[in-house]
Design a protein around this motif. Sequence first.
Motif, mmCIF file in Angstrom:
data_model
loop_
_atom_site.group_PDB
_atom_site.id
_atom_site.type_symbol
_atom_site.label_atom_id
_atom_site.label_comp_id
_atom_site.label_asym_id
_atom_site.label_seq_id
_atom_site.Cartn_x
_atom_site.Cartn_y
_atom_site.Cartn_z
ATOM 1 N N ALA A 54 42.742 27.201 50.832
ATOM 2 C CA ALA A 54 42.076 26.322 49.860
ATOM 3 C C ALA A 54 41.037 27.116 49.078
ATOM 4 O O ALA A 54 40.954 27.016 47.841
ATOM 5 C CB ALA A 54 41.434 25.132 50.570
ATOM 6 N N TYR A 55 40.250 27.925 49.778
ATOM 7 C CA TYR A 55 39.234 28.724 49.082
ATOM 8 C C TYR A 55 39.889 29.838 48.268
ATOM 9 O O TYR A 55 39.481 30.111 47.137
ATOM 10 C CB TYR A 55 38.212 29.278 50.075
ATOM 11 N N HIS A 56 40.903 30.466 48.830
ATOM 12 C CA HIS A 56 41.651 31.492 48.097
ATOM 13 C C HIS A 56 42.141 30.927 46.766
ATOM 14 O O HIS A 56 41.940 31.519 45.705
ATOM 15 C CB HIS A 56 42.840 31.976 48.930
ATOM 16 N N ASP A 57 42.789 29.793 46.806
ATOM 17 C CA ASP A 57 43.360 29.204 45.588
ATOM 18 C C ASP A 57 42.266 28.803 44.600
ATOM 19 O O ASP A 57 42.428 28.974 43.390
ATOM 20 C CB ASP A 57 44.237 28.003 45.928
ATOM 21 N N ALA A 58 41.161 28.278 45.124
ATOM 22 C CA ALA A 58 40.055 27.883 44.245
ATOM 23 C C ALA A 58 39.495 29.090 43.492
ATOM 24 O O ALA A 58 39.109 28.970 42.327
ATOM 25 C CB ALA A 58 38.953 27.205 45.062
ATOM 26 N N LEU A 59 39.476 30.248 44.129
ATOM 27 C CA LEU A 59 38.953 31.460 43.492
ATOM 28 C C LEU A 59 39.976 32.184 42.623
ATOM 29 O O LEU A 59 39.643 32.677 41.547
ATOM 30 C CB LEU A 59 38.474 32.455 44.566
ATOM 31 N N MET A 60 41.207 32.255 43.089
ATOM 32 C CA MET A 60 42.186 33.160 42.481
ATOM 33 C C MET A 60 43.134 32.498 41.493
ATOM 34 O O MET A 60 43.737 33.182 40.669
ATOM 35 C CB MET A 60 43.001 33.852 43.590
ATOM 36 N N GLU A 61 43.283 31.199 41.553
ATOM 37 C CA GLU A 61 44.284 30.536 40.716
ATOM 38 C C GLU A 61 43.676 29.724 39.577
ATOM 39 O O GLU A 61 44.396 29.073 38.839
ATOM 40 C CB GLU A 61 45.179 29.633 41.577
ATOM 41 N N GLU A 70 42.218 40.431 36.360
ATOM 42 C CA GLU A 70 40.869 40.913 36.692
ATOM 43 C C GLU A 70 40.454 40.450 38.087
ATOM 44 O O GLU A 70 39.807 41.209 38.829
ATOM 45 C CB GLU A 70 39.866 40.452 35.640
ATOM 46 N N ARG A 71 40.824 39.247 38.460
ATOM 47 C CA ARG A 71 40.527 38.763 39.809
ATOM 48 C C ARG A 71 41.187 39.672 40.844
ATOM 49 O O ARG A 71 40.579 40.025 41.859
ATOM 50 C CB ARG A 71 40.974 37.315 39.967
ATOM 51 N N GLU A 72 42.427 40.060 40.567
ATOM 52 C CA GLU A 72 43.134 40.956 41.488
ATOM 53 C C GLU A 72 42.522 42.353 41.492
ATOM 54 O O GLU A 72 42.520 43.026 42.525
ATOM 55 C CB GLU A 72 44.627 41.019 41.144
ATOM 56 N N MET A 73 41.991 42.804 40.360
ATOM 57 C CA MET A 73 41.301 44.099 40.323
ATOM 58 C C MET A 73 40.145 44.102 41.329
ATOM 59 O O MET A 73 39.920 45.097 42.035
ATOM 60 C CB MET A 73 40.749 44.395 38.929
ATOM 61 N N ILE A 74 39.409 43.004 41.365
ATOM 62 C CA ILE A 74 38.282 42.893 42.304
ATOM 63 C C ILE A 74 38.787 43.014 43.734
ATOM 64 O O ILE A 74 38.207 43.739 44.557
ATOM 65 C CB ILE A 74 37.527 41.559 42.094
ATOM 66 N N VAL A 75 39.878 42.331 44.034
ATOM 67 C CA VAL A 75 40.422 42.368 45.394
ATOM 68 C C VAL A 75 40.846 43.786 45.761
ATOM 69 O O VAL A 75 40.521 44.278 46.849
ATOM 70 C CB VAL A 75 41.619 41.399 45.537
ATOM 71 N N VAL A 76 41.557 44.452 44.869
ATOM 72 C CA VAL A 76 42.061 45.792 45.178
ATOM 73 C C VAL A 76 40.903 46.780 45.353
ATOM 74 O O VAL A 76 40.884 47.563 46.316
ATOM 75 C CB VAL A 76 43.064 46.271 44.109
ATOM 76 N N ALA A 77 39.931 46.752 44.455
ATOM 77 C CA ALA A 77 38.810 47.698 44.550
ATOM 78 C C ALA A 77 37.999 47.479 45.820
ATOM 79 O O ALA A 77 37.713 48.439 46.555
ATOM 80 C CB ALA A 77 37.912 47.580 43.319
ATOM 81 N N THR A 78 37.631 46.246 46.098
ATOM 82 C CA THR A 78 36.791 45.994 47.273
ATOM 83 C C THR A 78 37.582 46.168 48.569
ATOM 84 O O THR A 78 37.037 46.651 49.559
ATOM 85 C CB THR A 78 36.133 44.599 47.211
ATOM 86 N N GLY A 92 47.625 44.793 45.410
ATOM 87 C CA GLY A 92 48.035 45.797 44.437
ATOM 88 C C GLY A 92 49.337 45.390 43.767
ATOM 89 O O GLY A 92 49.501 45.542 42.549
ATOM 90 N N ALA A 93 50.266 44.848 44.547
ATOM 91 C CA ALA A 93 51.536 44.371 43.988
ATOM 92 C C ALA A 93 51.294 43.227 43.010
ATOM 93 O O ALA A 93 51.843 43.206 41.898
ATOM 94 C CB ALA A 93 52.467 43.922 45.120
ATOM 95 N N ILE A 94 50.437 42.297 43.400
ATOM 96 C CA ILE A 94 50.139 41.161 42.523
ATOM 97 C C ILE A 94 49.446 41.653 41.254
ATOM 98 O O ILE A 94 49.749 41.194 40.144
ATOM 99 C CB ILE A 94 49.287 40.114 43.265
ATOM 100 N N LEU A 95 48.527 42.602 41.391
ATOM 101 C CA LEU A 95 47.837 43.162 40.222
ATOM 102 C C LEU A 95 48.826 43.824 39.269
ATOM 103 O O LEU A 95 48.756 43.615 38.054
ATOM 104 C CB LEU A 95 46.756 44.160 40.658
ATOM 105 N N ARG A 96 49.733 44.623 39.787
ATOM 106 C CA ARG A 96 50.715 45.276 38.913
ATOM 107 C C ARG A 96 51.498 44.243 38.110
ATOM 108 O O ARG A 96 51.752 44.432 36.916
ATOM 109 C CB ARG A 96 51.682 46.142 39.741
ATOM 110 N N ILE A 97 51.859 43.163 38.753
ATOM 111 C CA ILE A 97 52.630 42.110 38.078
ATOM 112 C C ILE A 97 51.767 41.388 37.055
ATOM 113 O O ILE A 97 52.168 41.192 35.908
ATOM 114 C CB ILE A 97 53.221 41.134 39.111
ATOM 115 N N ARG A 98 50.575 40.997 37.443
ATOM 116 C CA ARG A 98 49.722 40.222 36.526
ATOM 117 C C ARG A 98 49.218 41.066 35.363
ATOM 118 O O ARG A 98 49.037 40.559 34.258
ATOM 119 C CB ARG A 98 48.576 39.581 37.288
ATOM 120 N N ALA A 99 48.992 42.342 35.579
ATOM 121 C CA ALA A 99 48.523 43.219 34.506
ATOM 122 C C ALA A 99 49.691 43.809 33.708
ATOM 123 O O ALA A 99 49.460 44.426 32.673
ATOM 124 C CB ALA A 99 47.664 44.348 35.088
ATOM 125 N N LYS A 100 50.899 43.634 34.239
ATOM 126 C CA LYS A 100 52.088 44.240 33.611
ATOM 127 C C LYS A 100 51.887 45.748 33.427
ATOM 128 O O LYS A 100 52.186 46.312 32.385
ATOM 129 C CB LYS A 100 52.430 43.552 32.294
#
Length: 194
Positions: A54-61, A70-78, A92-100
Amino acid sequence: MTKPVATRFPTPSLDQLPDDIRTRILAVQEKSGFVPNVFLTLASRPDEFRAFFAYHDALMEKDGGLTKAEREMIVVATSSANQCHYCVIAHGAILRIRAKNPQIADQIAVNYRKADITPRQRAMLDFAMKVSQAANEVSESDFAAIAGHGFSNDDIWDIAAIAAFFALSNRIANVTAMRPNDEFYLMGRLPKPA
């Protein structure tokens, strides 16, 4: 041979799960073609599974001043700073897809300061890293610096909350010895066949 989802705690079978959790896992499997190991690992604790996602979805979606990439960039860096193998590979996989962009996740995981990102994104990651690694040192000058890049108070809250939430996730993944699914390694690296 089947590789373990996580080596330190047992993983329940789908038929042992409450209906709402089983339904969510099956929906993820239908969409992605596999079940990310984080779902199976957390499913052994249903109340925590529900709260976590629930918290994941509230933050990421959600929509807002930060893009989903950009949200995924934060996850990958931290997650890289927290040495969380699972989260770096999965997000990282999700970031590659979302950033194309097939290179961005690797660049950010290794050293976001040298990644092909904008100055605004660099400021976002600087702030996220400080929250992740030294939140007790966050000061008014940090808020002024990030606001100077056009981030609203809501955006700054989101950056901090994502960094803090994934600090929890990183630690759970590390303690459980959660293994990244093999599927994550290739996602977003090659164009989809036409």
